[in-house]
Write a protein that holds these residues in place. Structure first.
Motif, PDB file in Angstrom:
ATOM      1  N   ALA A 243       0.837  -1.190   0.000  1.00 36.12           N
ATOM      2  CA  ALA A 243       0.000   0.000   0.000  1.00 36.12           C
ATOM      3  C   ALA A 243       0.876   1.245   0.000  1.00 36.12           C
ATOM      4  CB  ALA A 243      -0.915  -0.007   1.217  1.00 36.12           C
ATOM      5  N   THR A 244       1.967   1.205   0.754  1.00 39.21           N
ATOM      6  CA  THR A 244       2.914   2.329   0.772  1.00 39.21           C
ATOM      7  C   THR A 244       3.634   2.451  -0.563  1.00 39.21           C
ATOM      8  OG1 THR A 244       3.264   2.208   3.159  1.00 39.21           O
ATOM      9  CG2 THR A 244       5.006   3.232   1.859  1.00 39.21           C
ATOM     10  N   VAL A 245       4.029   1.337  -1.140  1.00 37.83           N
ATOM     11  CA  VAL A 245       4.704   1.337  -2.442  1.00 37.83           C
ATOM     12  C   VAL A 245       3.830   2.028  -3.485  1.00 37.83           C
ATOM     13  CG1 VAL A 245       5.523  -0.109  -4.342  1.00 37.83           C
ATOM     14  CG2 VAL A 245       6.068  -0.733  -1.983  1.00 37.83           C
ATOM     15  N   ALA A 246       2.538   1.703  -3.506  1.00 37.37           N
ATOM     16  CA  ALA A 246       1.614   2.287  -4.483  1.00 37.37           C
ATOM     17  C   ALA A 246       1.529   3.804  -4.323  1.00 37.37           C
ATOM     18  CB  ALA A 246       0.235   1.660  -4.329  1.00 37.37           C
ATOM     19  N   GLN A 247       1.554   4.272  -3.072  1.00 37.82           N
ATOM     20  CA  GLN A 247       1.466   5.712  -2.825  1.00 37.82           C
ATOM     21  C   GLN A 247       2.750   6.434  -3.218  1.00 37.82           C
ATOM     22  OE1 GLN A 247      -0.631   6.656   1.096  1.00 37.82           O
ATOM     23  NE2 GLN A 247      -0.502   4.418   1.223  1.00 37.82           N
ATOM     24  N   VAL A 248       3.884   5.778  -3.024  1.00 37.11           N
ATOM     25  CA  VAL A 248       5.164   6.380  -3.388  1.00 37.11           C
ATOM     26  C   VAL A 248       5.319   6.457  -4.906  1.00 37.11           C
ATOM     27  CG1 VAL A 248       7.670   6.044  -3.327  1.00 37.11           C
ATOM     28  CG2 VAL A 248       6.322   5.714  -1.252  1.00 37.11           C
ATOM     29  N   GLN A 249       4.825   5.444  -5.603  1.00 37.44           N
ATOM     30  CA  GLN A 249       4.969   5.393  -7.061  1.00 37.44           C
ATOM     31  C   GLN A 249       4.118   6.444  -7.783  1.00 37.44           C
ATOM     32  OE1 GLN A 249       4.118   1.308  -8.117  1.00 37.44           O
ATOM     33  NE2 GLN A 249       6.239   0.679  -7.812  1.00 37.44           N
ATOM     34  N   ASN A 250       3.018   6.845  -7.153  1.00 36.77           N
ATOM     35  CA  ASN A 250       2.158   7.860  -7.758  1.00 36.77           C
ATOM     36  C   ASN A 250       1.562   8.710  -6.640  1.00 36.77           C
ATOM     37  OD1 ASN A 250       0.038   9.336  -9.021  1.00 36.77           O
ATOM     38  ND2 ASN A 250      -0.076   7.791 -10.658  1.00 36.77           N
ATOM     39  N   ASP A 251       1.905   9.989  -6.616  1.00 34.59           N
ATOM     40  CA  ASP A 251       1.467  10.892  -5.548  1.00 34.59           C
ATOM     41  C   ASP A 251      -0.044  11.040  -5.484  1.00 34.59           C
ATOM     42  OD1 ASP A 251       4.060  11.317  -4.836  1.00 34.59           O
ATOM     43  OD2 ASP A 251       4.293  13.184  -5.975  1.00 34.59           O
ATOM     44  N   ALA A 252      -0.727  10.716  -6.583  1.00 31.96           N
ATOM     45  CA  ALA A 252      -2.185  10.854  -6.612  1.00 31.96           C
ATOM     46  C   ALA A 252      -2.880   9.749  -5.810  1.00 31.96           C
ATOM     47  CB  ALA A 252      -2.686  10.842  -8.050  1.00 31.96           C
ATOM     48  N   VAL A 253      -2.162   8.660  -5.568  1.00 32.70           N
ATOM     49  CA  VAL A 253      -2.733   7.533  -4.815  1.00 32.70           C
ATOM     50  C   VAL A 253      -2.614   7.818  -3.319  1.00 32.70           C
ATOM     51  CG1 VAL A 253      -2.549   5.072  -4.318  1.00 32.70           C
ATOM     52  CG2 VAL A 253      -2.158   5.907  -6.649  1.00 32.70           C
ATOM     53  N   LYS A 254      -3.738   7.717  -2.622  1.00 34.18           N
ATOM     54  CA  LYS A 254      -3.772   7.989  -1.183  1.00 34.18           C
ATOM     55  C   LYS A 254      -4.442   6.826  -0.440  1.00 34.18           C
ATOM     56  CE  LYS A 254      -2.300  12.211  -1.979  1.00 34.18           C
ATOM     57  NZ  LYS A 254      -0.915  12.616  -1.643  1.00 34.18           N
ATOM     58  N   LYS A 255      -4.191   6.795   0.847  1.00 31.92           N
ATOM     59  CA  LYS A 255      -4.883   5.829   1.690  1.00 31.92           C
ATOM     60  C   LYS A 255      -6.300   6.337   1.936  1.00 31.92           C
ATOM     61  CE  LYS A 255      -4.860   4.072   6.456  1.00 31.92           C
ATOM     62  NZ  LYS A 255      -4.105   4.015   7.727  1.00 31.92           N
ATOM     63  N   ALA A 256      -7.299   5.561   1.504  1.00 29.68           N
ATOM     64  CA  ALA A 256      -8.691   5.956   1.687  1.00 29.68           C
ATOM     65  C   ALA A 256      -9.189   5.564   3.075  1.00 29.68           C
ATOM     66  CB  ALA A 256      -9.574   5.317   0.614  1.00 29.68           C
ATOM     67  N   PHE A 257      -8.886   4.342   3.485  1.00 31.13           N
ATOM     68  CA  PHE A 257      -9.253   3.874   4.822  1.00 31.13           C
ATOM     69  C   PHE A 257      -8.530   2.570   5.132  1.00 31.13           C
ATOM     70  CE2 PHE A 257     -12.439   2.179   1.903  1.00 31.13           C
ATOM     71  CZ  PHE A 257     -12.502   0.831   2.255  1.00 31.13           C
ATOM     72  N   SER A 258      -8.491   2.251   6.399  1.00 31.40           N
ATOM     73  CA  SER A 258      -7.871   1.008   6.863  1.00 31.40           C
ATOM     74  C   SER A 258      -8.956  -0.028   7.114  1.00 31.40           C
ATOM     75  CB  SER A 258      -7.094   1.268   8.157  1.00 31.40           C
ATOM     76  OG  SER A 258      -6.881   0.064   8.866  1.00 31.40           O
ATOM     77  N   LEU A 259      -8.738  -1.247   6.638  1.00 30.59           N
ATOM     78  CA  LEU A 259      -9.714  -2.309   6.875  1.00 30.59           C
ATOM     79  C   LEU A 259      -9.740  -2.718   8.348  1.00 30.59           C
ATOM     80  CD1 LEU A 259      -9.558  -2.340   3.754  1.00 30.59           C
ATOM     81  CD2 LEU A 259      -9.936  -4.803   3.864  1.00 30.59           C
ATOM     82  N   THR A 260      -8.636  -2.484   9.050  1.00 32.22           N
ATOM     83  CA  THR A 260      -8.616  -2.756  10.492  1.00 32.22           C
ATOM     84  C   THR A 260      -9.574  -1.816  11.213  1.00 32.22           C
ATOM     85  OG1 THR A 260      -6.327  -3.529  10.432  1.00 32.22           O
ATOM     86  CG2 THR A 260      -7.178  -2.825  12.566  1.00 32.22           C
ATOM     87  N   ASP A 261      -9.552  -0.542  10.832  1.00 29.32           N
ATOM     88  CA  ASP A 261     -10.471   0.425  11.441  1.00 29.32           C
ATOM     89  C   ASP A 261     -11.918   0.060  11.120  1.00 29.32           C
ATOM     90  OD1 ASP A 261      -8.338   1.824  12.455  1.00 29.32           O
ATOM     91  OD2 ASP A 261      -8.320   3.326  10.847  1.00 29.32           O
ATOM     92  N   ALA A 262     -12.160  -0.339   9.880  1.00 35.90           N
ATOM     93  CA  ALA A 262     -13.520  -0.719   9.481  1.00 35.90           C
ATOM     94  C   ALA A 262     -13.989  -1.933  10.273  1.00 35.90           C
ATOM     95  CB  ALA A 262     -13.550  -1.021   7.980  1.00 35.90           C
ATOM     96  N   TRP A 263     -13.090  -2.876  10.515  1.00 41.84           N
ATOM     97  CA  TRP A 263     -13.399  -4.071  11.310  1.00 41.84           C
ATOM     98  C   TRP A 263     -13.759  -3.684  12.746  1.00 41.84           C
ATOM     99  CZ3 TRP A 263     -12.613  -9.457   9.919  1.00 41.84           C
ATOM    100  CH2 TRP A 263     -12.702 -10.345  10.985  1.00 41.84           C
ATOM    101  N   ASP A 264     -12.933  -2.844  13.334  1.00 43.05           N
ATOM    102  CA  ASP A 264     -13.149  -2.434  14.719  1.00 43.05           C
ATOM    103  C   ASP A 264     -14.455  -1.669  14.890  1.00 43.05           C
ATOM    104  OD1 ASP A 264     -10.736  -3.599  15.384  1.00 43.05           O
ATOM    105  OD2 ASP A 264      -9.618  -1.707  15.377  1.00 43.05           O
ATOM    106  N   GLN A 265     -14.834  -0.895  13.884  1.00 38.46           N
ATOM    107  CA  GLN A 265     -16.052  -0.091  13.968  1.00 38.46           C
ATOM    108  C   GLN A 265     -17.325  -0.929  13.911  1.00 38.46           C
ATOM    109  OE1 GLN A 265     -15.483   2.825  10.846  1.00 38.46           O
ATOM    110  NE2 GLN A 265     -13.691   3.688  11.899  1.00 38.46           N
TER     111      GLN A 265
END
Length: 342
Positions: free
Chosen positions: A208-230
């Motif tokens: 996920a970090t690699v994808a963001q570094v390769q293209n600045d337009a790619v961002k983290k939308a949300f974490s599946l861990t957070d979605a699980w906990d919620q």
């Protein structure tokens, strides 16, 4: 006189026989003792010289092992190891079933499947990675699981953690029309996002970090861990566990124990010396460049949780998957002997 000489001769002969018998008996006892001592030494030597064959997946599970891999390569470990890294979980699974691998770092649900397939002949030693799945995209409208409705999502891990976790979350949040398109490798998805950042992907760290570094337009939308906990369920999201074949654990308990100690040390080094660990992550080809590896390392949730805490977390996680789809854990929940208690 002749009778006296014969009597003396007989006494001498009997005495000689008795002495020889005692000497031979003593020699026999010494030889037996020596044989027993040699046997014990050979047993100890065999234990010392066993080489544990370890298989892991290219990603966060292997990132926790890279220090141990390097120490072993340099002959600086107490135990003896050979390491195999694969990109496909089914290759690791096949190695466990065939007996070509002794210890394996696999998705948690796959460990349960292997327990079923081998008729209980594998055990979980410890959790090696907690939740590492993230949704990354250049589509700014995506901020939660619910926003995946009507979308096509790229993902890896068909038949393992990513598929079942995503399926569970989509159902939990009432999303019924998300199309999941599976790819064989995380690096393939990262390359797709590099060319088209508007694509939506579920990727594990460090990719996920690699994808963001390769293209600045790619961002983290949300974490599946957070979605699980919620969702407020009585379980925690985990990614990988370390399993051992029961036969190996029974034959070489000291070697397995030594591996666990050195694996804990290796994972700890990843937190105390990120620079050196990042260099090794790049050296072993998990991530191409050390600076990216260093950036991803804190996000990879590398742990070494064993004992009762491991059992609580793993069983809770597997129960959630089982309730959703029994085949995700092999059709039945593992029994008590699935969990190794040291």
């Amino acid at each position: 006189m002749k009778r006296l000489k014969k009597a003396v001769f007989r006494v001498f002969s009997l005495t000689l026989i008795l002495v020889m018998t005692l000497i031979l008996g003593a020699c026999g006892n010494k030889e037996g003792g020596a044989t027993e001592a040699v046997s014990e030494k050979e047993t100890e030597k065999a234990k010392e010289e066993v080489t544990l064959r370890i298989g892991s997946l290219k990603g966060p599970t292997t990132m926790g092992l890279v220090n141990l891999m390097k120490w072993s390569e340099k002959g600086e470990t107490e135990g003896k190891y050979s390491f195999t890294m694969e990109t496909q979980a089914d290759v690791i699974a096949a190695g466990v079933i065939s007996g070509d691998l002794d210890i394996a770092l696999v998705p948690a649900n796959l460990a349960a499947v292997l327990y079923k397939k081998t008729e209980g002949k594998v055990k979980v030693l410890y959790i090696n990675t907690m939740g590492v799945l993230e949704c990354v995209t250049g589509d700014e409208s995506i901020k939660s699981i619910k926003d995946l409705a009507g979308k096509t999502v790229l993902s890896t891990g068909q038949g393992t953690t990513p598929e079942y976790v995503l399926k569970y979350l989509l159902k939990g949040y009432g999303v019924t029309d998300c199309n999941v398109e599976f790819k064989s490798e995380a690096t393939e998805i990262a390359s797709i996002l590099k060319e088209d950042p508007k694509k939506i992907a579920i990727l594990p760290q460090p990719f996920a970090t690699v994808a963001q570094v390769q293209n600045d337009a790619v961002k983290k939308a949300f974490s599946l861990t957070d979605a699980w906990d919620q969702l407020d369920v009585d379980s925690e999201l985990i990614t990988g566990v370390t399993i051992v074949r029961s036969e190996i654990l029974e034959k070489y308990p000291d070697a397995v124990d030594q591996f666990m100690k050195e694996a804990v040390k290796s994972a700890g080094r990843g937190k105390t010396d990120e620079d050196a660990t990042a260099e090794l992550i790049a050296e072993y080809g998990i991530i191409e460049k050390a600076p990216i590896a260093k950036k991803a390392l804190p996000e990879c949730n590398i742990v070494t949780i064993s004992g009762s805490e491991m059992k609580r977390i793993v069983s809770g996680y597997l129960q959630v998957l089982f309730d959703q789809d029994p085949k995700s854990v092999g059709g039945a929940m593992p029994q008590e002997d699935f969990y190794f208690s040291n």
